[in-house]
Design an enzyme around this catalytic site. Sequence first.
Site, PDB file in Angstrom:
ATOM      1  CD  GLU A 133      -2.638   1.181   6.126  1.00 30.23           C
ATOM      2  OE1 GLU A 133      -1.831   0.272   5.813  1.00 30.23           O
ATOM      3  OE2 GLU A 133      -2.480   2.368   5.789  1.00 30.23           O
ATOM      4  CD1 TRP A 138      -0.322  -3.664   5.751  1.00 28.92           C
ATOM      5  CD2 TRP A 138      -1.531  -4.303   3.999  1.00 28.92           C
ATOM      6  NE1 TRP A 138      -1.235  -2.664   5.510  1.00 28.92           N
ATOM      7  CE2 TRP A 138      -1.984  -3.029   4.429  1.00 28.92           C
ATOM      8  CE3 TRP A 138      -2.149  -4.910   2.893  1.00 28.92           C
ATOM      9  CZ2 TRP A 138      -3.032  -2.357   3.805  1.00 28.92           C
ATOM     10  CZ3 TRP A 138      -3.193  -4.243   2.266  1.00 28.92           C
ATOM     11  CH2 TRP A 138      -3.630  -2.985   2.712  1.00 28.92           C
ATOM     12  CE1 TYR A 195      -0.166   7.230   1.313  1.00 24.59           C
ATOM     13  CE2 TYR A 195      -1.539   5.547   2.347  1.00 24.59           C
ATOM     14  CZ  TYR A 195      -0.581   6.538   2.444  1.00 24.59           C
ATOM     15  OH  TYR A 195      -0.040   6.841   3.668  1.00 24.59           O
ATOM     16  CD  GLU A 225      -1.178   5.810   6.924  1.00 22.56           C
ATOM     17  OE1 GLU A 225      -0.624   5.534   5.832  1.00 22.56           O
ATOM     18  OE2 GLU A 225      -1.051   5.103   7.943  1.00 22.56           O
TER      19      GLU A 225
END
Length: 242
Positions: A133, A138, A195, A225
Site C-alpha cells: 500500500e 500512510w 475495502y 486484502e
Amino acid sequence: QYCDDGAFGKEMQVIQNVTGKQPVILGMDLMDYNGVNQAHGSSLRLPTKVQAYWDKGGIVTLCWHWNTSEEYARNEWWGTFYTDSTKFNLQKALNGQDQAGYDMLMKDIDNIAQPLLEIQAAGIPILFRPLHEASGGWFWWGASGPEAYKELWVLLYDKLTKEYGLNNLIWVWNGQAADWYPGDEYVDIVGEDIYPGEKVYTSQATKFFEVAEYSTERKLVYLTENGCIPDPDLLVRDGAMW
C-alpha cells in the site's frame, strides 16, 4: 485469512467453527523480526507456525509491518511503520543524508532473512508481500514518493535473492498505483487491496483490469486484502478473475 497466531489463532478457529474448514491461505507478519520489536522481547516463532500450516496442506503468505528503530519514534515504538508515528525519512536514508537510517534498513533486512532461510531449508514456498500500500503514503516506505519506494523494493529484492540466496519467495507487489511498479523482473504477482464497504459484493472489475496493465507480462492478479469477498458469479460474469 490473516492470523498472527497461525493455525490455532482465534480468527482461524472462528472460521473453523462456522464452516468446518480452514482457509487454504494463512497470512502472518514478519513484524516480530524488526530490530525494535526484538529489543522489546518479541516472539521469534514464525518458522514453526509456517511449518505447521504447510504440514496441514496450507499455503502461507507473509507481509511486513516494518517498524523503525526507537530513535525515530514520534509515538509508541510499536506503531512506527505508520508515517505519522516516525521521523524516519526513506529518501534521506537512501541518498546518504541519514547513514544510521540506511544501516537500520540493512540490519532489519538481515533480521528477516533468518526466518526466511529456515523456511527455505524446510522446502516451503512463501507468497511474500512486503512494502504494501505504498502509494497511500500512510506507511513510511511510501512517504518519500515512488522513486525512493522503488529503489527500496529493488534493494530488498537484490539483498534477499542475491546475497541470501532466497529462491522460495514468490514476490507479491501491491503498491496500489502504476507509477510505483518496480518492474516485471522484480515482481511475480501484482495485487490490490480493496475495502469497498459493508455488503458490497461487486467484482471490482474496473480496478482488476487497471491492475492487470501494471505489468507488460501476463502476471497473476491478486486481491491481496479485501473487505467483502466479491460474489464469484459476478467475477465470472465480468471476467475479473482475481
